[in-house]
Motif scaffolding. Sequence first.
Motif, PDB file in Angstrom:
ATOM      1  N   ALA A   1       0.832  -1.193   0.000  1.00 60.79           N
ATOM      2  CA  ALA A   1       0.000   0.000   0.000  1.00 60.79           C
ATOM      3  C   ALA A   1       0.872   1.251   0.000  1.00 60.79           C
ATOM      4  O   ALA A   1       1.881   1.306   0.713  1.00 60.79           O
ATOM      5  N   GLY A   2       0.478   2.218  -0.807  1.00 58.44           N
ATOM      6  CA  GLY A   2       1.254   3.432  -0.951  1.00 58.44           C
ATOM      7  C   GLY A   2       2.227   3.405  -2.115  1.00 58.44           C
ATOM      8  O   GLY A   2       2.788   4.446  -2.480  1.00 58.44           O
ATOM      9  N   GLY A   3       2.422   2.235  -2.689  1.00 53.88           N
ATOM     10  CA  GLY A   3       3.356   2.083  -3.790  1.00 53.88           C
ATOM     11  C   GLY A   3       2.755   2.491  -5.126  1.00 53.88           C
ATOM     12  O   GLY A   3       1.608   2.953  -5.207  1.00 53.88           O
ATOM     13  N   SER A   4       3.554   2.313  -6.174  1.00 54.78           N
ATOM     14  CA  SER A   4       3.152   2.721  -7.520  1.00 54.78           C
ATOM     15  C   SER A   4       3.406   1.603  -8.523  1.00 54.78           C
ATOM     16  O   SER A   4       4.324   0.787  -8.342  1.00 54.78           O
ATOM     17  N   LEU A   5       2.601   1.604  -9.558  1.00 54.40           N
ATOM     18  CA  LEU A   5       2.794   0.729 -10.709  1.00 54.40           C
ATOM     19  C   LEU A   5       2.399   1.481 -11.964  1.00 54.40           C
ATOM     20  O   LEU A   5       1.566   2.394 -11.908  1.00 54.40           O
ATOM     21  N   ARG A   6       2.981   1.085 -13.069  1.00 54.95           N
ATOM     22  CA  ARG A   6       2.617   1.670 -14.356  1.00 54.95           C
ATOM     23  C   ARG A   6       2.239   0.552 -15.308  1.00 54.95           C
ATOM     24  O   ARG A   6       3.053  -0.326 -15.602  1.00 54.95           O
ATOM     25  N   LEU A   7       1.019   0.585 -15.772  1.00 51.90           N
ATOM     26  CA  LEU A   7       0.543  -0.390 -16.741  1.00 51.90           C
ATOM     27  C   LEU A   7       0.691   0.163 -18.149  1.00 51.90           C
ATOM     28  O   LEU A   7       0.526   1.360 -18.379  1.00 51.90           O
ATOM     29  N   SER A   8       0.985  -0.738 -19.081  1.00 50.22           N
ATOM     30  CA  SER A   8       1.077  -0.369 -20.487  1.00 50.22           C
ATOM     31  C   SER A   8       0.185  -1.287 -21.307  1.00 50.22           C
ATOM     32  O   SER A   8      -0.030  -2.446 -20.946  1.00 50.22           O
ATOM     33  N   CYS A   9      -0.302  -0.757 -22.415  1.00 51.95           N
ATOM     34  CA  CYS A   9      -1.127  -1.541 -23.328  1.00 51.95           C
ATOM     35  C   CYS A   9      -0.725  -1.164 -24.747  1.00 51.95           C
ATOM     36  O   CYS A   9      -0.992  -0.039 -25.189  1.00 51.95           O
ATOM     37  N   ALA A  10      -0.074  -2.078 -25.432  1.00 50.76           N
ATOM     38  CA  ALA A  10       0.385  -1.830 -26.795  1.00 50.76           C
ATOM     39  C   ALA A  10      -0.634  -2.389 -27.773  1.00 50.76           C
ATOM     40  O   ALA A  10      -0.983  -3.573 -27.700  1.00 50.76           O
ATOM     41  N   ALA A  11      -1.092  -1.547 -28.680  1.00 46.07           N
ATOM     42  CA  ALA A  11      -2.118  -1.954 -29.634  1.00 46.07           C
ATOM     43  C   ALA A  11      -1.548  -2.049 -31.032  1.00 46.07           C
ATOM     44  O   ALA A  11      -0.671  -1.270 -31.415  1.00 46.07           O
ATOM     45  N   SER A  12      -2.062  -2.979 -31.785  1.00 43.69           N
ATOM     46  CA  SER A  12      -1.680  -3.106 -33.178  1.00 43.69           C
ATOM     47  C   SER A  12      -2.901  -3.493 -33.998  1.00 43.69           C
ATOM     48  O   SER A  12      -3.855  -4.069 -33.483  1.00 43.69           O
ATOM     49  N   GLY A  13      -2.876  -3.145 -35.264  1.00 42.17           N
ATOM     50  CA  GLY A  13      -3.926  -3.599 -36.155  1.00 42.17           C
ATOM     51  C   GLY A  13      -5.041  -2.619 -36.401  1.00 42.17           C
ATOM     52  O   GLY A  13      -5.903  -2.875 -37.236  1.00 42.17           O
ATOM     53  N   ASN A  14      -5.074  -1.510 -35.671  1.00 51.12           N
ATOM     54  CA  ASN A  14      -6.161  -0.556 -35.876  1.00 51.12           C
ATOM     55  C   ASN A  14      -5.829   0.730 -35.136  1.00 51.12           C
ATOM     56  O   ASN A  14      -4.906   0.771 -34.322  1.00 51.12           O
ATOM     57  N   SER A  15      -6.583   1.767 -35.436  1.00 53.71           N
ATOM     58  CA  SER A  15      -6.506   2.990 -34.640  1.00 53.71           C
ATOM     59  C   SER A  15      -7.814   3.099 -33.863  1.00 53.71           C
ATOM     60  O   SER A  15      -8.859   2.622 -34.321  1.00 53.71           O
TER      61      SER A  15
ATOM     62  N   ASP B   1       0.469   7.243 -26.030  1.00 55.83           N
ATOM     63  CA  ASP B   1       1.514   7.619 -26.967  1.00 55.83           C
ATOM     64  C   ASP B   1       0.940   7.327 -28.343  1.00 55.83           C
ATOM     65  O   ASP B   1       0.964   6.187 -28.801  1.00 55.83           O
ATOM     66  N   ASN B   2       0.410   8.349 -28.979  1.00 54.73           N
ATOM     67  CA  ASN B   2      -0.315   8.115 -30.234  1.00 54.73           C
ATOM     68  C   ASN B   2       0.522   7.454 -31.335  1.00 54.73           C
ATOM     69  O   ASN B   2       0.061   6.514 -31.960  1.00 54.73           O
ATOM     70  N   PRO B   3       1.716   7.984 -31.594  1.00 54.69           N
ATOM     71  CA  PRO B   3       2.463   7.359 -32.694  1.00 54.69           C
ATOM     72  C   PRO B   3       2.696   5.875 -32.485  1.00 54.69           C
ATOM     73  O   PRO B   3       2.762   5.111 -33.446  1.00 54.69           O
ATOM     74  N   LYS B   4       2.849   5.484 -31.225  1.00 59.50           N
ATOM     75  CA  LYS B   4       3.133   4.082 -30.938  1.00 59.50           C
ATOM     76  C   LYS B   4       1.877   3.305 -30.575  1.00 59.50           C
ATOM     77  O   LYS B   4       1.951   2.112 -30.282  1.00 59.50           O
ATOM     78  N   ASN B   5       0.730   3.999 -30.597  1.00 57.67           N
ATOM     79  CA  ASN B   5      -0.541   3.335 -30.306  1.00 57.67           C
ATOM     80  C   ASN B   5      -0.470   2.566 -28.985  1.00 57.67           C
ATOM     81  O   ASN B   5      -0.844   1.383 -28.918  1.00 57.67           O
ATOM     82  N   THR B   6       0.019   3.252 -27.973  1.00 57.20           N
ATOM     83  CA  THR B   6       0.199   2.632 -26.661  1.00 57.20           C
ATOM     84  C   THR B   6      -0.523   3.443 -25.598  1.00 57.20           C
ATOM     85  O   THR B   6      -0.477   4.671 -25.612  1.00 57.20           O
ATOM     86  N   LEU B   7      -1.165   2.716 -24.703  1.00 55.44           N
ATOM     87  CA  LEU B   7      -1.906   3.312 -23.592  1.00 55.44           C
ATOM     88  C   LEU B   7      -1.183   3.022 -22.299  1.00 55.44           C
ATOM     89  O   LEU B   7      -0.608   1.938 -22.148  1.00 55.44           O
TER      90      LEU B   7
END
Length: 122
Positions: A14-28, A71-77
């Motif tokens: 508790a109190g810590g941090s995490l960063r999630l990423s989601c890389a998309a391909s195949g569509n915008s 990150d729009n160019p990389k289609n990543t959330l």
Amino acid sequence: QVQLVESGGGSVQAGGSLRLSCAASGNSFGTWVWFRQAPGKEREGVAAIYTGGGRTYYADSVKGRFTISQDNPKNTLFLQMNSLKPEDTAMYYCAAERFMRSWRDWRGFSYWGQGTQVTVSS
């Protein structure tokens, strides 16, 4: 073929941090959402971003602690999660749709990542 691939989950205190990423391909996509689902609970929208205007939305439970970005160019959330609490423990999913959808209703999304587990201990 559309693919959403998540990464970044894990176990923190508790109190810590995490960063999630989601890389998309195949569509915008026009709508991106992070959902989460804890055991025995309904899937809920946590944070959303609409690509067209860059507007973001957050569930009340995470406002001020989580930040969604893309990150729009990389289609990543991304989802930066700070000041994590035990009640944030859940499987987190990214979801995307080509057009605008309500970020509160998971049933409106066609494309999903495989999910990444976030566990916060007290």
